[in-house]
Design a protein around this motif. Structure first.
Motif, PDB file in Angstrom:
ATOM      1  N   THR A 215       0.859  -1.187   0.000  1.00  0.00           N
ATOM      2  CA  THR A 215       0.000   0.000   0.000  1.00  0.00           C
ATOM      3  C   THR A 215       0.898   1.241   0.000  1.00  0.00           C
ATOM      4  N   ALA A 216       0.283   2.387  -0.217  1.00  0.00           N
ATOM      5  CA  ALA A 216       1.042   3.636  -0.178  1.00  0.00           C
ATOM      6  C   ALA A 216       1.689   3.835   1.191  1.00  0.00           C
ATOM      7  N   ARG A 217       0.974   3.453   2.256  1.00  0.00           N
ATOM      8  CA  ARG A 217       1.501   3.614   3.619  1.00  0.00           C
ATOM      9  C   ARG A 217       2.747   2.753   3.845  1.00  0.00           C
ATOM     10  N   ASP A 218       2.785   1.574   3.220  1.00  0.00           N
ATOM     11  CA  ASP A 218       3.944   0.689   3.362  1.00  0.00           C
ATOM     12  C   ASP A 218       5.217   1.319   2.801  1.00  0.00           C
ATOM     13  N   LEU A 219       5.046   2.249   1.848  1.00  0.00           N
ATOM     14  CA  LEU A 219       6.201   2.821   1.158  1.00  0.00           C
ATOM     15  C   LEU A 219       6.793   4.019   1.888  1.00  0.00           C
ATOM     16  N   VAL A 220       6.033   4.605   2.811  1.00  0.00           N
ATOM     17  CA  VAL A 220       6.506   5.786   3.538  1.00  0.00           C
ATOM     18  C   VAL A 220       7.746   5.428   4.356  1.00  0.00           C
ATOM     19  N   GLY A 221       8.757   6.277   4.268  1.00  0.00           N
ATOM     20  CA  GLY A 221       9.984   6.048   5.025  1.00  0.00           C
ATOM     21  C   GLY A 221      11.074   5.373   4.223  1.00  0.00           C
ATOM     22  N   HIS A 222      10.728   4.795   3.081  1.00  0.00           N
ATOM     23  CA  HIS A 222      11.722   4.165   2.213  1.00  0.00           C
ATOM     24  C   HIS A 222      12.129   5.146   1.113  1.00  0.00           C
ATOM     25  N   PRO A 223      13.416   5.244   0.796  1.00  0.00           N
ATOM     26  CA  PRO A 223      13.865   6.167  -0.260  1.00  0.00           C
ATOM     27  C   PRO A 223      13.176   5.855  -1.597  1.00  0.00           C
ATOM     28  N   PHE A 224      12.659   6.901  -2.229  1.00  0.00           N
ATOM     29  CA  PHE A 224      11.867   6.761  -3.454  1.00  0.00           C
ATOM     30  C   PHE A 224      12.628   7.358  -4.634  1.00  0.00           C
ATOM     31  N   ILE A 225      12.794   6.568  -5.687  1.00  0.00           N
ATOM     32  CA  ILE A 225      13.431   7.025  -6.928  1.00  0.00           C
ATOM     33  C   ILE A 225      12.311   7.451  -7.867  1.00  0.00           C
ATOM     34  N   ASP A 226      12.144   8.750  -8.052  1.00  0.00           N
ATOM     35  CA  ASP A 226      11.009   9.281  -8.809  1.00  0.00           C
ATOM     36  C   ASP A 226      11.429   9.594 -10.245  1.00  0.00           C
ATOM     37  N   ARG A 227      10.426   9.778 -11.119  1.00  0.00           N
ATOM     38  CA  ARG A 227      10.676  10.215 -12.488  1.00  0.00           C
ATOM     39  C   ARG A 227      10.706  11.735 -12.553  1.00  0.00           C
TER      40      ARG A 227
END
Length: 279
Positions: free
Chosen positions: A156-168
């Protein structure tokens, strides 16, 4: 043309119309009212000339000529080659000229009539654009097999919070969809730990495979990386998809070549997506 040749041509035009077409001063050049009028008619003349060429060539019942295509980076790399190959086999006289950029840039160039059509992930509601939905592609979280997220069956979106995100990069269609995914879950941009913003999908996959963060990417674009063990792909909850759209200028003369290619893209994208679902 060289600069002196351009200057000479403009001078001849001004002598022909017996008026100035350009205002020169303060380090810049602008069109006069007469210049604006000449430009508008010149564009109409060139448009009619192109239309005449297309109409005459269609009488031979042979599709040929130049096709100006704009496309996003992901479609250019993972969808378009197969489409162009099959179209060129059917119509070898067609010369595709492909310009690759973000979905936003491609849409703007189609709206400005600089391109015959565009292939992008997501279009806005510009009134000057006609949209055709061709297919859709799954969007998945990708990360290295050693990443903490790799153990999840779905995220889920909540699971991803706190992990470094590589965005476009800004203007990228997949970035827009990802932003909307987080917003729908009530997650502000300030809560996302941004690792990098990259315009290249290859660079996104490289950083993700190196364990520097997670990214959200097209399912078709990462299939080989997953099969070869460089990346892990995890579905999102709720499921996330990106539309694949053909966009054309609205209310513009459209040759049989442009219509034939737009139809071919829709058919091929749909077929490729169906084969992908079966796999």
């Amino acid at each position: 043309m060289t600069q002196p040749a351009v200057t000479f041509q403009i001078k001849q035009l001004e002598e022909h119309f017996d008026t100035r077409l350009l205002d020169r001063g303060h380090g810049k050049i602008t069109l006069t009212a007469a210049g604006e009028l000449v430009l508008a008619y010149a564009e109409r003349i060139l448009g009619l000339s192109a239309e005449l060429d297309s109409r005459v060539s269609e009488l031979t019942d042979e599709l040929a000529g130049q096709l100006r295509i704009g496309t996003s980076t992901t479609i250019a790399a993972y969808w378009l080659p197969q489409v162009l190959e099959s179209f060129k086999r059917r119509y070898p006289g067609v010369l595709p000229r492909v310009v690759v950029g973000t979905s936003k840039l491609t849409e703007d160039r189609v709206a400005a009539r600089d391109l015959d059509l565009g292939l992008i992930e997501i279009a806005t509601e510009q009134p000057s654009i006609e949209r055709r939905s061709a297919a859709r592609d799954d969007l998945l979280v990708i990360c290295s097999p050693d990443h903490p997220l790799a153990k999840f069956k779905e995220l889920t979106a909540r699971d991803l919070v706190g992990h470094p995100f590589i965005d476009r990069d800004p203007g990228n269609g997949i970035r827009q969809i990802a932003d909307e995914f987080f917003e729908a879950a009530g997650i502000a941009g300030s809560q996302i730990t941004l690792c990098a913003e990259l315009g290249s999908l290859a660079a996104v996959k490289q950083l993700a495979a190196a364990g520097l963060g997670f990214a959200i990417a097209s399912g078709r674009a990462i299939r080989r990386d997953v099969e070869e063990g460089r990346l892990v792909a995890i579905p999102l909850q709720p499921r996330l998809h990106t539309p694949l759209e053909v966009i054309l200028p609205r209310d513009k003369f459209r040759s049989r070549l442009i219509n034939a290619f737009a139809d071919h893209v829709c058919e091929e994208f749909s077929r490729i997506a169906a084969e992908q679902d079966e796999d």
